[in-house]
Each structure stands twice: as structure tokens, then as C-alpha cells.
Design an enzyme around this catalytic site. Structure first.
Site, PDB file in Angstrom:
ATOM      1  N   THR A 147       0.112   9.992  -3.923  1.00 43.02           N
ATOM      2  CA  THR A 147       0.449   8.662  -3.396  1.00 43.02           C
ATOM      3  C   THR A 147       1.961   8.432  -3.417  1.00 43.02           C
ATOM      4  O   THR A 147       2.434   7.364  -3.032  1.00 43.02           O
ATOM      5  CB  THR A 147      -0.209   7.553  -4.246  1.00 43.02           C
ATOM      6  OG1 THR A 147       0.248   7.687  -5.590  1.00 43.02           O
ATOM      7  CG2 THR A 147      -1.714   7.610  -4.169  1.00 43.02           C
TER       8      THR A 147
ATOM      9  N   ASN B 209       0.805  -1.235   0.000  1.00 35.55           N
ATOM     10  CA  ASN B 209       0.000   0.000   0.000  1.00 35.55           C
ATOM     11  C   ASN B 209       0.829   1.271   0.000  1.00 35.55           C
ATOM     12  O   ASN B 209       1.810   1.370   0.720  1.00 35.55           O
ATOM     13  CB  ASN B 209      -0.842   0.053   1.281  1.00 35.55           C
ATOM     14  CG  ASN B 209      -2.194  -0.572   1.087  1.00 35.55           C
ATOM     15  OD1 ASN B 209      -2.659  -0.675  -0.036  1.00 35.55           O
ATOM     16  ND2 ASN B 209      -2.805  -0.982   2.177  1.00 35.55           N
ATOM     17  N   HIS B 210       0.413   2.243  -0.764  1.00 36.43           N
ATOM     18  CA  HIS B 210       0.877   3.618  -0.614  1.00 36.43           C
ATOM     19  C   HIS B 210      -0.234   4.385   0.108  1.00 36.43           C
ATOM     20  O   HIS B 210      -1.395   3.981   0.071  1.00 36.43           O
ATOM     21  CB  HIS B 210       1.121   4.277  -1.977  1.00 36.43           C
ATOM     22  CG  HIS B 210       2.344   3.773  -2.671  1.00 36.43           C
ATOM     23  ND1 HIS B 210       3.032   4.509  -3.599  1.00 36.43           N
ATOM     24  CD2 HIS B 210       3.006   2.588  -2.580  1.00 36.43           C
ATOM     25  CE1 HIS B 210       4.061   3.822  -4.055  1.00 36.43           C
ATOM     26  NE2 HIS B 210       4.075   2.643  -3.457  1.00 36.43           N
ATOM     27  N   ALA B 211       0.152   5.477   0.746  1.00 33.45           N
ATOM     28  CA  ALA B 211      -0.864   6.311   1.414  1.00 33.45           C
ATOM     29  C   ALA B 211      -1.846   6.833   0.363  1.00 33.45           C
ATOM     30  O   ALA B 211      -1.444   7.283  -0.711  1.00 33.45           O
ATOM     31  CB  ALA B 211      -0.188   7.472   2.127  1.00 33.45           C
ATOM     32  N   MET B 212      -3.113   6.770   0.682  1.00 31.84           N
ATOM     33  CA  MET B 212      -4.130   7.206  -0.275  1.00 31.84           C
ATOM     34  C   MET B 212      -5.038   8.297   0.291  1.00 31.84           C
ATOM     35  O   MET B 212      -6.041   8.656  -0.330  1.00 31.84           O
ATOM     36  CB  MET B 212      -4.992   6.008  -0.693  1.00 31.84           C
ATOM     37  CG  MET B 212      -4.247   5.045  -1.599  1.00 31.84           C
ATOM     38  SD  MET B 212      -5.162   3.522  -1.871  1.00 31.84           S
ATOM     39  CE  MET B 212      -6.710   4.124  -2.500  1.00 31.84           C
TER      40      MET B 212
END
Ligand SMILES: CC(C)(COP(=O)(O)OP(=O)(O)OC[C@H]1O[C@@H](n2cnc3c(N)ncnc32)[C@H](O)[C@@H]1OP(=O)(O)O)[C@@H](O)C(=O)NCCC(=O)NCCS
Length: 223
Positions: free
Chosen positions: A97, A89-92
């Protein structure tokens, strides 16, 4: 250090190579990560080396996140399946991102870890007797129920109820393998938990499709 004691000699000649003609390994013999749990007899097939399951098939699985991959007993995993774990995951939650904090000292300050943990989906769970077809991909946090089949190249992003057949991208249930009454009975029978010597005697009932015969073979075990 491989854990090689999953089978008694009489039930599997070599835990690393249960069938010398097939490129298979019992996962319990090759998995070393404490964040991957595996039941007996679940195997991975890969001519490139089934012992590479952990590195080759379980991606973005970082210890600092702590998410677990839990695999039941008697699962059959085909070549090049992929479990994508939460570390992918990347920050969304913001406008970008881009993982600025990873690349430069000057960009670390002010990074709020909750912007990335907000997207975590929890553990990935594969039940017992699950067959995952070649190059299928399982997204983070998915639970695949006992007895399910995941078709070749399916992308599974949602939970799969027991005894479902899932194909495509996004993975969809094309049918249940049995009617609901039979599925309930199978989940109650849970043959995968039977003592192995009893299971060996009951093999024809397990690979057959007469639920009354299978029920009649259920041993009286309290777990
Ligand atoms: C899913 C599978 C088990 C077949 O199950 P089934 O219930 O007999 O499914 P069917 O063949 O009747 O197909 C049902 C529908 O799904 C589609 N379908 C089947 N497998 C598919 C797949 N892997 N990807 C996309 N669609 C698939 C069919 O085209 C059919 O579509 P329709 O309803 O629009 O006509 C089989 O296709 C499969 O993918 N097996 C895995 C093989 C593998 O990877 N083996 C590796 C070595 S162990």
C-alpha cells in the site's frame, strides 16, 4: 469569499456567529470549496474557531478526485468531527500500500491510477436535521439519513437509515428514534423544506412529538 446571505436578519443575527454566546457558525457562511454543498442553517460549533470547519473537519478532500461532501439543512455538528474523504485511500489491489508514486520521480512510471480509484466510495451525504456528536468520524462514501444522531466518537463506516441513533466503533444503530410509520410521515413532511416564515410559526410542532400536529402544519407547497 464567504456567502453571508443565508439568513434574513430577523432569523439569525449573524451568519458567522448565530448565537454570540456559542462558538458557532452557519456552514453556508464559511464553506468555500465547490465540492462541499451545505444547506441553510446547518452549523458547526468549535471554540477554536468554527469558521475553520472546512480545513479542520474535512480531510483528504482533493479537487482532483472530485468527490463531494453534501450536507443538508438544519444539521448540528459538534466540535472536532471529521469527514474522511476518498483522497485518504492508498491503493489496496497490490501487495504494497506504500504510495511510491508520490515520493520520487523514478517511482512514478508505471503507476496505474485505477489501482487507487478502485477503492473510491463516492460522495459523502448527510441528510437534514442530523446531529453529529463530538469527535465523531465519518468514513468516505457514507450516507447519513435525515433526522439521525451520531454519538460522541462514533466511527461511521456504513450508511445510516433516517432517524437512527448510531454509536461506537464501528458505528452501530442502537435504536431508531421513532417507529417506521412515524419516520415515513416525517420524511414526507420534510419540515426542513418549509418556507422559513412558516417554519417559525410551526416551531412548537417541530420540536414537539405529536406527528398529527406536525402533519396538520404542513404547508401546501409544491417543490
Ligand atoms: C448517542 C446519544 C445521543 C444517546 O442516545 P440514546 O439513544 O439516549 O442512547 P443511550 O444513552 O440509551 O445508550 C444506548 C447504548 O449506547 C451506548 N452509548 C451511548 N452513547 C455512546 C457513545 N457516544 N459511544 C459509545 N456508546 C454509547 C450506551 O452505553 C448504551 O449501551 P448499552 O445498550 O450497551 O447499555 C449520546 O450518548 C451521545 O453520544 N450524544 C452526543 C453528545 C455530544 O457529543 N454532544 C456534543 C455537543 S452538541
Amino acid at each position: 469569499m464567504h456567502n453571508l446571505d443565508i439568513t434574513k436578519k430577523k432569523f439569525g443575527p449573524d451568519p458567522l456567529n448565530p448565537n454570540p454566546l456559542l462558538d458557532t457558525a452557519f456552514l453556508k457562511a464559511v464553506v468555500t470549496s465547490p465540492n462541499i454543498e451545505v444547506g441553510n442553517f446547518s452549523y458547526y460549533n468549535d471554540p477554536k474557531g468554527p469558521e475553520k470547519f472546512q480545513d479542520h473537519c474535512v480531510k483528504y478532500h482533493f479537487d482532483f478526485i472530485g468527490d463531494k461532501l453534501k450536507i443538508g439543512k438544519f444539521c448540528a455538528f459538534a466540535t472536532d468531527i471529521q469527514f474522511i474523504m476518498n483522497g485518504a485511500n492508498h491503493a489496496m489491489t497490490g501487495f504494497s500500500t506504500f504510495p511510491f508514486n508520490v515520493f520520487a520521480e523514478g517511482w512514478k512510471g508505471g503507476f496505474d491510477p485505477s489501482t487507487i480509484t478502485a477503492g473510491y466510495r463516492g460522495d459523502t451525504v448527510v441528510g437534514n436535521d442530523v446531529w453529529i456528536g463530538r469527535e465523531a468520524l465519518i468514513m468516505p462514501g457514507v450516507t447519513i439519513g435525515d433526522g439521525s444522531i451520531i454519538g460522541t466518537r462514533a466511527v461511521v463506516a456504513k450508511d445510516v437509515p433516517p432517524y437512527s441513533i448510531v454509536v461506537g466503533n464501528p458505528g452501530k444503530i442502537v435504536r431508531k428514534r421513532f417507529d417506521d410509520t412515524t419516520i415515513d410521515a416525517l420524511l414526507d413532511i420534510a419540515w426542513w423544506d418549509w418556507p422559513v416564515d412558516h417554519l417559525t410559526k410551526a416551531l412548537n410542532a417541530i420540536r414537539g412529538n405529536d406527528i398529527e400536529v406536525l402533519k396538520s402544519m404542513k404547508p401546501n407547497i409544491e417543490t
